[in-house]
Scaffold this motif. Structure first.
Motif, mmCIF file in Angstrom:
data_model
loop_
_atom_site.group_PDB
_atom_site.id
_atom_site.type_symbol
_atom_site.label_atom_id
_atom_site.label_comp_id
_atom_site.label_asym_id
_atom_site.label_seq_id
_atom_site.Cartn_x
_atom_site.Cartn_y
_atom_site.Cartn_z
ATOM 1 N N ASP A 276 38.861 -100.706 24.124
ATOM 2 C CA ASP A 276 40.305 -100.709 24.310
ATOM 3 C C ASP A 276 40.921 -101.419 23.107
ATOM 4 O OD1 ASP A 276 40.171 -103.488 24.755
ATOM 5 O OD2 ASP A 276 40.441 -103.312 26.919
ATOM 6 N N MET A 277 42.239 -101.510 23.067
ATOM 7 C CA MET A 277 42.889 -102.070 21.880
ATOM 8 C C MET A 277 42.717 -103.583 21.754
ATOM 9 S SD MET A 277 43.664 -99.493 20.235
ATOM 10 C CE MET A 277 44.675 -100.022 18.871
ATOM 11 N N LEU A 278 42.209 -104.223 22.795
ATOM 12 C CA LEU A 278 41.878 -105.645 22.709
ATOM 13 C C LEU A 278 40.415 -105.854 22.316
ATOM 14 C CD1 LEU A 278 43.795 -106.934 25.852
ATOM 15 C CD2 LEU A 278 44.482 -107.116 23.455
ATOM 16 N N LYS A 279 39.741 -104.765 21.963
ATOM 17 C CA LYS A 279 38.334 -104.754 21.544
ATOM 18 C C LYS A 279 37.357 -105.000 22.694
ATOM 19 C CE LYS A 279 39.443 -104.339 17.153
ATOM 20 N NZ LYS A 279 40.146 -103.133 16.915
ATOM 21 N N ALA A 280 37.800 -104.839 23.934
ATOM 22 C CA ALA A 280 36.896 -104.944 25.082
ATOM 23 C C ALA A 280 36.200 -103.593 25.259
ATOM 24 C CB ALA A 280 37.663 -105.303 26.347
ATOM 25 N N PRO A 281 34.897 -103.589 25.464
ATOM 26 C CA PRO A 281 34.177 -102.315 25.584
ATOM 27 C C PRO A 281 34.495 -101.572 26.876
ATOM 28 C CG PRO A 281 32.679 -104.154 25.939
ATOM 29 C CD PRO A 281 33.997 -104.737 25.545
ATOM 30 N N ILE A 282 34.759 -100.269 26.721
ATOM 31 C CA ILE A 282 34.924 -99.377 27.857
ATOM 32 C C ILE A 282 33.584 -98.699 28.142
ATOM 33 C CG2 ILE A 282 36.099 -97.301 28.696
ATOM 34 C CD1 ILE A 282 38.439 -98.124 26.785
ATOM 35 N N ALA A 283 32.907 -98.292 27.066
ATOM 36 C CA ALA A 283 31.580 -97.671 27.199
ATOM 37 C C ALA A 283 30.831 -97.831 25.885
ATOM 38 C CB ALA A 283 31.716 -96.195 27.548
ATOM 39 N N ARG A 284 29.537 -98.011 26.012
ATOM 40 C CA ARG A 284 28.627 -98.024 24.858
ATOM 41 C C ARG A 284 27.434 -97.169 25.246
ATOM 42 N NH1 ARG A 284 28.020 -104.321 23.986
ATOM 43 N NH2 ARG A 284 25.958 -103.643 24.560
ATOM 44 N N VAL B 202 48.095 -94.852 26.727
ATOM 45 C CA VAL B 202 47.183 -95.982 26.517
ATOM 46 C C VAL B 202 46.267 -95.646 25.345
ATOM 47 C CG1 VAL B 202 45.383 -97.412 27.539
ATOM 48 C CG2 VAL B 202 47.277 -96.600 28.949
ATOM 49 N N LYS B 203 46.232 -96.540 24.366
ATOM 50 C CA LYS B 203 45.439 -96.301 23.157
ATOM 51 C C LYS B 203 44.098 -97.011 23.243
ATOM 52 C CE LYS B 203 49.475 -95.648 20.308
ATOM 53 N NZ LYS B 203 50.224 -96.067 19.136
ATOM 54 N N SER B 204 43.114 -96.404 22.609
ATOM 55 C CA SER B 204 41.775 -96.990 22.505
ATOM 56 C C SER B 204 41.136 -96.483 21.220
ATOM 57 C CB SER B 204 40.928 -96.641 23.737
ATOM 58 O OG SER B 204 40.806 -95.239 23.880
ATOM 59 N N GLN B 205 39.922 -96.947 20.938
ATOM 60 C CA GLN B 205 39.192 -96.564 19.740
ATOM 61 C C GLN B 205 37.768 -96.195 20.097
ATOM 62 O OE1 GLN B 205 39.820 -99.239 16.241
ATOM 63 N NE2 GLN B 205 40.583 -100.616 17.830
ATOM 64 N N ILE B 206 37.238 -95.254 19.359
ATOM 65 C CA ILE B 206 35.826 -94.919 19.505
ATOM 66 C C ILE B 206 35.188 -94.964 18.122
ATOM 67 C CG2 ILE B 206 34.130 -93.146 20.127
ATOM 68 C CD1 ILE B 206 36.117 -92.164 22.241
ATOM 69 N N PHE B 207 34.068 -95.649 18.039
ATOM 70 C CA PHE B 207 33.272 -95.686 16.820
ATOM 71 C C PHE B 207 31.989 -94.918 17.090
ATOM 72 C CE2 PHE B 207 35.981 -99.376 16.731
ATOM 73 C CZ PHE B 207 36.435 -99.407 15.423
ATOM 74 N N ALA B 208 31.634 -94.046 16.170
ATOM 75 C CA ALA B 208 30.409 -93.250 16.320
ATOM 76 C C ALA B 208 29.601 -93.379 15.047
ATOM 77 C CB ALA B 208 30.756 -91.789 16.581
ATOM 78 N N ARG B 209 28.307 -93.464 15.205
ATOM 79 C CA ARG B 209 27.411 -93.435 14.046
ATOM 80 C C ARG B 209 26.198 -92.604 14.413
ATOM 81 N NH1 ARG B 209 22.968 -97.057 14.097
ATOM 82 N NH2 ARG B 209 23.078 -98.418 15.894
ATOM 83 N N SER B 210 25.606 -92.013 13.399
ATOM 84 C CA SER B 210 24.401 -91.220 13.657
ATOM 85 C C SER B 210 23.231 -91.861 12.944
ATOM 86 C CB SER B 210 24.590 -89.774 13.198
ATOM 87 O OG SER B 210 24.686 -89.701 11.801
ATOM 88 N N GLY B 211 22.080 -91.674 13.530
ATOM 89 C CA GLY B 211 20.846 -92.168 12.956
ATOM 90 C C GLY B 211 19.794 -91.089 13.070
ATOM 91 N N ASP B 212 18.586 -91.457 12.845
ATOM 92 C CA ASP B 212 17.481 -90.509 12.919
ATOM 93 C C ASP B 212 17.149 -90.234 14.386
ATOM 94 O OD1 ASP B 212 15.472 -88.845 12.025
ATOM 95 O OD2 ASP B 212 13.998 -90.464 11.888
#
Length: 129
Positions: A59-67, A40-50
């Motif tokens: 998930d691959m349908l762009k539904a959030p698994i966790a934020r 099962v494929k999914s994506q994680i986006f990470a960004r850093s700030g101050d």
């Protein structure tokens, strides 16, 4: 009845935060990871700030698994970090452990993470440095 609702609300509010100690805080602006677990494929986006990292697992349908936000604080010589939910998704320890492992392997192009016998195959599809 109101008392039970109040106790449950307090439990949810304070029970959602987990504290960690980090040895290093990698510097990057944004990262994109492709993750596969049991086919099962999914994506994680990470960004850093101050003083924080922000993770979005989809998930691959762009539904959030966790934020999650990972807030950073100085604790003497160490860096203390605490996860906070972003939005109304339920607490997700699996995601928190996965996000911490991503930070440890942030510069690798491909790697595997073993979380309690579950193998995550991760490919770093870097957005920017």
């Amino acid at each position: 009845m109101r008392f039970l609702i109040a106790v449950f609300s307090v439990f949810l509010f304070f029970g959602c935060a987990a504290k960690f100690t980090l040895s290093d805080t990698p510097k990057f602006s944004q990262k994109h990871f492709l993750v596969e677990k049991d086919g099962v494929k999914s994506q994680i986006f990470a960004r850093s700030g101050d003083g924080f990292y922000h993770f979005i697992w989809l998930d691959m349908l762009k539904a959030p698994i966790a934020r999650k936000f990972l807030r950073l604080n100085n604790c003497g010589e160490k860096i203390c970090a605490e996860f906070e939910n972003d939005g109304f998704l339920p607490p997700n320890k699996e995601a928190e452990n996965l996000f911490l492992n991503l930070l440890e392997n942030i510069e690798k192009s491909e790697f595997e993470i073993n979380l309690q016998g579950q193998i995550y195959k991760v490919k770093n599809a870097n957005l920017s440095k």
